[in-house]
Design a protein around this motif. Structure first.
Motif, short mmCIF file in Angstrom:
data_model
loop_
_atom_site.label_atom_id
_atom_site.label_comp_id
_atom_site.label_asym_id
_atom_site.label_seq_id
_atom_site.Cartn_x
_atom_site.Cartn_y
_atom_site.Cartn_z
N GLU A 188 7.56 0.12 -15.38
CA GLU A 188 7.08 1.50 -15.31
C GLU A 188 5.88 1.60 -14.36
N LEU A 189 4.98 0.64 -14.46
CA LEU A 189 3.82 0.64 -13.55
C LEU A 189 4.29 0.55 -12.09
N ALA A 190 5.23 -0.36 -11.83
CA ALA A 190 5.75 -0.51 -10.46
C ALA A 190 6.32 0.81 -9.95
N ALA A 191 7.06 1.50 -10.81
CA ALA A 191 7.68 2.77 -10.40
C ALA A 191 6.60 3.82 -10.12
N ARG A 192 5.57 3.85 -10.95
CA ARG A 192 4.54 4.86 -10.74
C ARG A 192 3.70 4.57 -9.50
N VAL A 193 3.45 3.31 -9.23
CA VAL A 193 2.71 2.94 -8.02
C VAL A 193 3.56 3.29 -6.79
N ARG A 194 4.84 2.98 -6.86
CA ARG A 194 5.75 3.29 -5.75
C ARG A 194 5.74 4.78 -5.42
N GLU A 195 5.79 5.58 -6.46
CA GLU A 195 5.78 7.03 -6.31
C GLU A 195 4.44 7.49 -5.73
N PHE A 196 3.36 6.94 -6.26
CA PHE A 196 2.02 7.29 -5.79
C PHE A 196 1.88 7.04 -4.29
N VAL A 197 2.38 5.90 -3.86
CA VAL A 197 2.28 5.50 -2.46
C VAL A 197 3.17 6.39 -1.58
N ALA A 198 4.38 6.66 -2.07
CA ALA A 198 5.33 7.47 -1.28
C ALA A 198 4.80 8.89 -1.08
N ARG B 62 1.91 9.86 -0.71
CA ARG B 62 0.81 9.88 0.26
C ARG B 62 1.22 9.33 1.64
N ASP B 63 2.47 8.93 1.74
CA ASP B 63 2.98 8.40 3.00
C ASP B 63 2.22 7.13 3.41
N TRP B 64 1.91 6.32 2.42
CA TRP B 64 1.15 5.10 2.67
C TRP B 64 2.05 3.86 2.81
N ASP B 65 3.36 4.06 2.71
CA ASP B 65 4.26 2.91 2.80
C ASP B 65 4.06 2.12 4.09
N ARG B 66 3.82 2.86 5.16
CA ARG B 66 3.71 2.19 6.47
C ARG B 66 2.57 1.17 6.53
N PHE B 67 1.57 1.29 5.62
CA PHE B 67 0.49 0.30 5.59
C PHE B 67 0.84 -0.90 4.71
N HIS B 68 1.89 -0.76 3.91
CA HIS B 68 2.15 -1.73 2.86
C HIS B 68 3.15 -2.81 3.22
N SER B 69 2.96 -3.44 4.37
CA SER B 69 3.73 -4.65 4.64
C SER B 69 3.31 -5.71 3.63
N PRO B 70 4.20 -6.63 3.27
CA PRO B 70 3.81 -7.70 2.35
C PRO B 70 2.56 -8.46 2.84
N LYS B 71 2.45 -8.67 4.14
CA LYS B 71 1.26 -9.33 4.68
C LYS B 71 -0.01 -8.57 4.30
N ASN B 72 -0.01 -7.26 4.53
CA ASN B 72 -1.19 -6.45 4.22
C ASN B 72 -1.46 -6.41 2.72
N LEU B 73 -0.40 -6.33 1.94
CA LEU B 73 -0.59 -6.29 0.48
C LEU B 73 -1.14 -7.60 -0.06
N ALA B 74 -0.75 -8.71 0.56
CA ALA B 74 -1.32 -10.01 0.15
C ALA B 74 -2.82 -10.04 0.43
N PRO C 221 -5.84 13.40 -3.46
CA PRO C 221 -4.76 14.35 -3.74
C PRO C 221 -3.67 14.22 -2.67
N ALA C 222 -2.45 14.11 -3.11
CA ALA C 222 -1.33 13.81 -2.20
C ALA C 222 -1.26 14.80 -1.04
N ASP C 223 -1.41 16.07 -1.33
CA ASP C 223 -1.21 17.06 -0.26
C ASP C 223 -2.30 16.99 0.81
N ARG C 224 -3.50 16.61 0.39
CA ARG C 224 -4.57 16.52 1.36
C ARG C 224 -4.51 15.21 2.16
N VAL C 225 -4.16 14.12 1.47
CA VAL C 225 -4.12 12.80 2.11
C VAL C 225 -3.02 12.73 3.17
#
Lengths: 115, 115, 115, 115
Positions: free
Chosen positions: A6-16, A18-30, B101-105
């Motif tokens: 559930e935590l993984a799903a909520r973090v995934r949603e949080f990131v999506a 905000r359009d932050w996926d592009r920063f989240h290469s495994p290298k950067n996450l490490a 906030p997602a919309d602002r970020v």
């Protein structure tokens, strides 16, 4: 929050959102994981071991926040790589139990860090 | 392994059987946590971001093992300090949702790392 | 500042004047060294490799400050343990030159991180 | 080895001869720096502070080797970014002297880590 999936799903949603996926290469996450782990260390570095076992409320709260950050990136990185953390931990416990049999380790004079 | 409390209990038992508690001050566990996080970094440091998202099987397996080690010490340290990791992660998610906030970020031109 | 011995002497004096020696066990200094190294990582974690090679002035200045902090604790820890850093670096260069002969490494298809 | 500029030049040459420049983006070098710092921590993590100040010869030698590795990447990263390490350290010492005046710090009951 019931469990890690559930935590993984909520973090995934949080990131999506905000359009932050592009920063989240495994290298950067490490990198982020290790930076957060160091922020835990920072809270302990000048304490004695005794003091570290008797934190005041303020520091205890800050440690909890930093551990949450470590978990955040640990779960995020595992999710990116399709790694089941609990399964990996279970395998590790089994491997360690075989490597360090309790009856032999307990009476062993070797230093812990030589294991 | 069903969940983090079960993992915490099994790690606690594993450590007690080997008489390793005396090494596990929160200070020492924080150090071990960061050392394990760096062993994750070591597996990614010379890869490009693209390569880090397409690991071969051998490296994927080694990453999973190192992430399990991080989880091991994360759970162990939280257990020593009576910190509920999932609860701490939930609080952090709520705090981050308020802070970013997602919309602002999403439409913000500032670099991610300035958040 | 001419050289590392002068820096070590000035750091030693700085610490003594503030009565901070009692915090500077080698264990604690090793922790501080790794925390400072992570503060360097923090400045790079969300940059691409290309961006990391073209820092703007503000970030370049912050990196320089964090590298100075790393050097501070590196010199302090070495001083506490009577380790001559340049001598140790010289030995390491010789060992690496023997381990990775230039003519063999250059044409080798193995990944760098397997060395 | 006389000084840091000579070390930087020899490391630069060592890397060029092996065609390893392409791996040495500042981002990657920052990662390597922190990984090496953690290898120092690893040698201290299960020692008490007292034990860390009285290393046996074998561990002392291993610490020296790891500190040399930290210096190696510190010098390499500084060289890549045209940062003069001793100059940065000098500026930092001056800034810290202004921030923590010796006469006020010495008699201050606040914990060291609040500075």
């Amino acid at each position: 929050m019931r469990d890690l999936p559930e935590l993984a799903a909520r973090v995934r949603e949080f990131v999506a959102e905000r359009d932050w996926d592009r920063f989240h290469s495994p290298k950067n996450l490490a990198m982020a994981l290790s930076v957060e782990a160091s922020e835990v260390v920072e809270l302990f570095q000048w304490l004695t071991e005794e003091e570290s076992a008797a934190l005041d409320d303020d520091r205890h709260r800050r440690v909890a926040e930093e551990l949450a950050d470590v978990l955040w990136f640990l779960v995020r990185l595992s999710d990116r790589l399709d790694i089941d953390l609990l399964e990996a931990a279970e395998r590790k416990l089994a491997a360690n139990a075989a490597k360090y049999p309790a009856d032999r380790v307990r009476g062993d004079a070797r230093k812990y860090d030589e294991y």
